[in-house]
Design a protein around this motif. Structure first.
Motif, mmCIF file in Angstrom:
data_model
loop_
_atom_site.group_PDB
_atom_site.id
_atom_site.type_symbol
_atom_site.label_atom_id
_atom_site.label_comp_id
_atom_site.label_asym_id
_atom_site.label_seq_id
_atom_site.Cartn_x
_atom_site.Cartn_y
_atom_site.Cartn_z
ATOM 1 N N LEU A 353 3.548 -14.071 13.085
ATOM 2 C CA LEU A 353 4.748 -14.497 12.364
ATOM 3 C C LEU A 353 4.558 -15.856 11.694
ATOM 4 O O LEU A 353 5.518 -16.483 11.254
ATOM 5 C CB LEU A 353 5.945 -14.546 13.323
ATOM 6 C CG LEU A 353 6.322 -13.212 13.974
ATOM 7 C CD1 LEU A 353 7.468 -13.399 14.961
ATOM 8 C CD2 LEU A 353 6.693 -12.170 12.922
ATOM 9 N N HIS A 370 12.673 -15.137 15.169
ATOM 10 C CA HIS A 370 11.770 -14.940 14.033
ATOM 11 C C HIS A 370 11.160 -13.543 13.944
ATOM 12 O O HIS A 370 10.390 -13.276 13.016
ATOM 13 C CB HIS A 370 10.644 -15.965 14.103
ATOM 14 C CG HIS A 370 11.121 -17.377 14.219
ATOM 15 N ND1 HIS A 370 11.713 -18.051 13.166
ATOM 16 C CD2 HIS A 370 11.128 -18.236 15.272
ATOM 17 C CE1 HIS A 370 12.055 -19.272 13.566
ATOM 18 N NE2 HIS A 370 11.706 -19.405 14.838
ATOM 19 N N ASP A 372 9.918 -10.199 13.009
ATOM 20 C CA ASP A 372 10.007 -9.576 11.690
ATOM 21 C C ASP A 372 8.756 -8.723 11.473
ATOM 22 O O ASP A 372 7.681 -9.247 11.188
ATOM 23 C CB ASP A 372 10.109 -10.655 10.613
ATOM 24 C CG ASP A 372 10.154 -10.095 9.206
ATOM 25 O OD1 ASP A 372 10.338 -8.868 9.062
ATOM 26 O OD2 ASP A 372 10.001 -10.872 8.243
ATOM 27 N N GLU A 374 8.122 -6.981 9.084
ATOM 28 C CA GLU A 374 7.759 -6.979 7.669
ATOM 29 C C GLU A 374 7.065 -8.269 7.267
ATOM 30 O O GLU A 374 6.717 -8.443 6.086
ATOM 31 C CB GLU A 374 9.013 -6.773 6.805
ATOM 32 C CG GLU A 374 9.646 -5.402 6.955
ATOM 33 C CD GLU A 374 8.681 -4.288 6.559
ATOM 34 O OE1 GLU A 374 8.082 -4.386 5.469
ATOM 35 O OE2 GLU A 374 8.527 -3.336 7.343
ATOM 36 N N HIS A 375 6.852 -9.161 8.207
ATOM 37 C CA HIS A 375 6.172 -10.417 7.895
ATOM 38 C C HIS A 375 4.760 -10.123 7.392
ATOM 39 O O HIS A 375 4.077 -9.214 7.870
ATOM 40 C CB HIS A 375 6.107 -11.301 9.141
ATOM 41 C CG HIS A 375 5.681 -12.707 8.858
ATOM 42 N ND1 HIS A 375 4.372 -13.063 8.622
ATOM 43 C CD2 HIS A 375 6.398 -13.862 8.780
ATOM 44 C CE1 HIS A 375 4.293 -14.371 8.422
ATOM 45 N NE2 HIS A 375 5.518 -14.880 8.501
ATOM 46 N N GLU A 376 4.340 -10.900 6.421
ATOM 47 C CA GLU A 376 3.027 -10.717 5.800
ATOM 48 C C GLU A 376 1.896 -10.670 6.828
ATOM 49 O O GLU A 376 1.002 -9.811 6.757
ATOM 50 C CB GLU A 376 2.782 -11.854 4.805
ATOM 51 C CG GLU A 376 1.403 -11.856 4.167
ATOM 52 C CD GLU A 376 1.173 -13.077 3.286
ATOM 53 O OE1 GLU A 376 0.120 -13.129 2.626
ATOM 54 O OE2 GLU A 376 2.050 -13.982 3.276
ATOM 55 N N TYR A 378 2.165 -10.120 10.190
ATOM 56 C CA TYR A 378 2.336 -8.987 11.097
ATOM 57 C C TYR A 378 1.727 -7.733 10.468
ATOM 58 O O TYR A 378 0.966 -6.994 11.104
ATOM 59 C CB TYR A 378 3.817 -8.766 11.409
ATOM 60 C CG TYR A 378 4.075 -7.644 12.406
ATOM 61 C CD1 TYR A 378 4.256 -7.921 13.750
ATOM 62 C CD2 TYR A 378 4.132 -6.317 11.991
ATOM 63 C CE1 TYR A 378 4.497 -6.901 14.673
ATOM 64 C CE2 TYR A 378 4.368 -5.286 12.896
ATOM 65 C CZ TYR A 378 4.548 -5.582 14.236
ATOM 66 O OH TYR A 378 4.759 -4.564 15.137
#
Length: 506
Positions: A353, A370, A372, A374-376, A378
């Motif tokens: 993250l 935090h 996510d 869809e985090h780059e 992750y």
């Protein structure tokens, strides 16, 4: 026929429980390191960050169990959880034991721990426990910054070690001279140092480690501060654990760290960590990538087996990668090496993250709010892990063959893949190399796992690699659009379930 098959399966399960997970089997794992207190609450986690990082933040064992989808989605198939025993005041991290026979109530109950392990095993996620066998927690009135001399012989409240003879007399470790009698006989940061030469202490610790495997069904053990205890003790711990053991020898000296392998199954690869830290974090504009080659050459003769070392870029004791170098492209390059090199990769929670905390406790942030998927980062880690897993045992067994390396560029091949990285970051333009004697047949098309539109063709044994903006490359000879994570066979799931049931019942 069914009865015969069932009996055979039970025999295999008994052997598995008796013999434990081998180091070779652990080579198939991608490990996600978790600080239980900082991962997830039992119910909905707060929508604000934990404000006091020296105190408990509320993460629980049940919180981990409720978020196994998140871990599996990252491509991890093992977790390393922080020490779970009852701790002295403010021991949220678990490294200040008070009662080794009780689960820390801040994290949950003994049943919660068993439920977590069972839930993990149902998903073929292995669980590594973190054991502290060097010391106990702080006595009342003591702290990592000091301890009044009159309090250093009061061990009331510690279980089961509540007698003066259970400990070495107080002396502070002198890190300027790391002789064994100094490091092994003195106190780390004013923490009461257990005397493993005392028969009662030694046998109690060995019996306890044996019981952990039987009672909970752990698959492996990370052993804290192994430099603080003698080698002969670790040999006995390794036998008592009956599972894969990996020690924390926090040192950049290769000879020191390598000396623990053989007494324990393996060690965390601190010497290579410091090389990668220097290249990617401290000196990304000047550090030569040839240092990876040089380190690997040294390791080949120093270690008994480099393939079962624990590789990492971050952990709970070191400032996070992005706190020193904020360039995400540089981190991606380092992650590609971590995940594709021939060792066991460990990913510290929050790296996926983009966490950028500095030294302790800033590197022990709460994962909430935090989370996510869809985090780059992750998605990047998940993609690399998915591809790695899709290659199966052939990849695990393959050699790491260095291809081309120089000051700006490092590459190697493993099982029909070609990996190229740089430490120069996103500002680097046009790092281009022609690879000769690639080992791939003429006409072979190599496709980039990270960008399927990026392809190169082998001609006369050569192909050209261009890192346009310092991005890493993972080229593969197959169809990268169809690489999916391999699924364990039904028999494996059945055996894992039975092994878990047997371990929990006993």
């Amino acid at each position: 026929m069914l009865k015969v098959m069932f009996r055979a399966a039970v025999v295999v399960v008994i052997l598995q429980v008796t013999l434990g997970k081998t180091p070779a089997e652990w080579r198939t794992r991608i490990v996600y390191q978790i600080l239980t207190d900082r991962f997830a609450h039992t119910e909905q986690s707060p929508d604000t960050e934990c404000p006091e990082l020296y105190e408990y933040c509320g993460g629980t064992l049940k919180g981990i169990q409720n978020n196994l989808d998140y871990i599996a989605g990252l491509g991890a198939n093992a977790i390393w959880i922080s020490p779970f025993v009852e701790n002295t005041e403010l021991g949220f991290h678990g490294y200040w034991p008070k009662n080794i026979n009780e689960v820390n109530s801040n994290f949950g109950t003994e049943q919660d721990l068993k439920d977590l392990i069972a839930a993990c095993h149902e998903r073929d996620i292995w669980v590594m426990a973190d054991l502290v066998l060097n010391h106990m927690g702080y006595q009342h009135g003591c702290h990592w910054s000091g301890c009044p001399l009159e309090k250093t012989d009061n061990f009331t409240g510690f279980v089961p070690f509540d007698k003066t003879e259970h400990y070495h007399p107080f002396c502070d470790i002198d890190w300027s001279k790391e002789e064994p009698e100094n490091v092994q006989g003195c106190w780390l940061a004013y923490l009461p140092d257990l005397n493993q030469t005392n028969t009662e202490v030694r046998q109690t610790l060995l019996d306890w480690t044996t019981d952990l495997t039987t009672r909970y069904g752990f698959d492996g053990y990370r052993l804290d501060f192994v430099k603080g205890v003698s080698m002969d003790f670790w040999q006995e711990v390794d036998e008592a654990c009956k599972e894969y053991t990996i020690g924390e020898a926090y040192d950049g000296n290769l000879d020191v760290v390598a000396s623990y392998q053989g007494n324990l199954d393996s060690v965390l690869s601190f010497p290579m960590y410091f090389v990668l830290e220097d290249l990617f974090q401290n000196n990304p504009s000047t550090g030569s990538m040839e240092k990876i080659h040089e380190q690997l050459e040294s390791e080949a003769t120093a270690y008994q087996d480099t393939t079962i070392l624990g590789g990492f870029l971050d952990n709970h004791d070191r400032a996070r990668f992005l706190s020193k170098n904020s360039d995400v492209t540089a981190l991606k390059n380092a992650l590609v090496y971590l995940l594709m090199a021939r060792w066991i990769p460990f990913v510290y929670y929050g790296t996926e993250l983009g966490f950028k905390g500095g030294n302790d406790p800033q590197n022990r942030e709460s994962l909430w709010p935090h989370v996510d998927t869809e985090h780059e980062l992750y998605k990047f880690i998940a993609k690399v892990n998915e591809f790695r897993s899709s290659l199966g045992q052939s990849f695990i067994d393959s050699e790491q063959t260095e291809s081309l390396y120089d000051s700006d560029f490092y590459s190697f091949t493993r099982h029909e893949t070609y990996i190229a990285i740089t430490n120069r970051g996103s500002g680097a333009s046009g790092i281009q190399r022609t690879v000769s004697d690639s080992g791939f047949s003429d006409g072979t098309v190599l496709s980039n796992v990270l960008d399927p539109s990026d392809r190169v063709t082998v001609d006369d044994g050569k192909f050209t690699v261009t890192l346009r903006k310092g991005e890493p490359k993972i080229y593969y000879t197959g169809d990268v659009s169809k690489s999916t994570k391999s699924s364990p066979c039904l028999l494996s799931i059945f055996l894992i379930g039975l092994a878990t049931f047997s371990a929990v019942k006993h």
